[in-house]
Design a protein around this motif. Structure first.
Motif, short mmCIF file in Angstrom:
data_model
loop_
_atom_site.label_atom_id
_atom_site.label_comp_id
_atom_site.label_asym_id
_atom_site.label_seq_id
_atom_site.Cartn_x
_atom_site.Cartn_y
_atom_site.Cartn_z
N LYS A 226 0.70 -1.07 0.37
CA LYS A 226 -0.79 0.42 0.18
C LYS A 226 0.87 1.41 0.19
O LYS A 226 2.27 1.19 0.55
N ASP B 216 0.64 3.90 1.74
CA ASP B 216 0.06 4.63 3.08
C ASP B 216 -0.42 3.89 4.34
O ASP B 216 -1.01 4.44 4.99
N SER C 35 0.77 4.40 7.77
CA SER C 35 1.73 4.68 8.80
C SER C 35 2.89 3.73 9.25
O SER C 35 4.19 5.21 9.80
N SER D 105 6.98 3.99 7.57
CA SER D 105 6.31 3.57 6.39
C SER D 105 8.26 3.59 4.85
O SER D 105 7.91 1.86 4.43
N LEU E 97 -2.55 6.86 9.48
CA LEU E 97 -3.45 6.68 8.45
C LEU E 97 -3.69 5.09 8.36
O LEU E 97 -4.74 4.29 8.49
#
Length: 282
Positions: A141, A143, A145, A177, A213
């Protein structure tokens, strides 16, 4: 009059057919022109990375340092992904896309430094059957966190286990991340940073600034929060109430050198393990 209406109806049908054909051709052309990593939207996982044909891509927690570790028989279940083409997806951050050369000389595409893989059991476009496998494979992904590392703890050329005894063995712990190790400060309380008194401390153990996120499926999003560190006016991410920090001397992703700082009868700066206990109440 009837003839006139029939002619108009026929003309409208012809126009509709032409428009439909053009729309279909345009859609087909767009699909055919896709190159490199793409973004897709999944009902459960939200925004995920795929190849140009919509096949799902994955991160491996054991690759937190950026070096591919899925080799040999592992590749049967998790084939590597590589594309020399730049992504044509306008919504993807191209600066996060890269590649790495594996030990055998083959190239593998990366995102945020994580080598990308397929899952062999994903047969159809949009399949996401590999997420959470072994607690160390996660759908890729853009996004997250937080991410997880499944790696050996090493400091001053000494290996440590998950209990911080000298010895070999991988530990599952939190990273940002991009694979940088995150630590807890043992004297901290639930939702309270007791370490950062000024910019001086911040320069040694920087707080991890992030919004909440998305997180890997092995992490409960309910365990992740944000506090404000008033002394430096920054937001700091927390896990199970523990404020999260970097160690300034971890110069590259995968380093976890901070575990021996202040080590005495107890551990002052442990990596924050997935199975950590909840931080004590203030």
């Amino acid at each position: 009059m009837l003839i006139y209406l029939k002619r108009n109806l026929l003309a409208a049908l012809c126009i509709a057919m032409v428009f439909s054909a053009c729309k279909k051709n345009s859609s087909d052309d767009a699909a055919a022109n896709k190159k490199g990593i793409q973004l897709a939207t999944d009902a459960k996982f939200g925004s995920v990375l795929t190849d140009k044909d919509g096949k799902t891509l994955y991160f491996f927690a054991s690759d937190a340092a950026g070096t591919p570790t899925c080799t040999g028989g592992c590749e049967t279940a998790w084939p590597l992904y590589y594309s020399a083409d730049a992504s044509t997806d306008l919504n993807l951050n191209k600066a996060e896309v890269g590649e790495v050369t594996r030990a055998d000389g083959r190239k593998q595409s990366t995102y945020r430094g994580y080598p990308l893989y397929y899952f062999a059991s994903d047969v159809a476009k949009g399949d996401i059957k590999g997420d959470g496998v072994g607690g160390i494979w996660f759908v890729a992904k853009p996004d997250y966190s937080l991410m997880l590392a499944n790696a050996q703890l090493t400091a001053n050329n000494i290996n440590y286990t998950s209990t911080y005894a000298v010895g070999d063995g991988k530990t599952i712990y939190l990273t940002d991340s991009k694979g940088r190790t995150l630590y807890a400060f043992a004297p901290d309380k639930n939702g309270v940073n007791t370490y950062t008194k000024s910019a001086t401390q911040e320069g040694i153990w920087p707080v991890y600034e992030s919004e909440v996120l998305n997180v890997p499926s092995a992490v409960s999003k309910a365990d992740v929060g944000v506090i404000t560190v008033a002394t430096i006016n920054k937001k700091q991410l927390t896990y199970k109430g523990w404020p999260l920090y970097y160690w300034i001397s971890d110069l590259k992703r995968g380093d976890n050198l901070g575990i021996v700082i202040g080590k005495g009868p107890g551990l002052t700066w442990p990596v924050l393990q997935l199975n950590a206990t909840v931080a004590p109440a203030p």
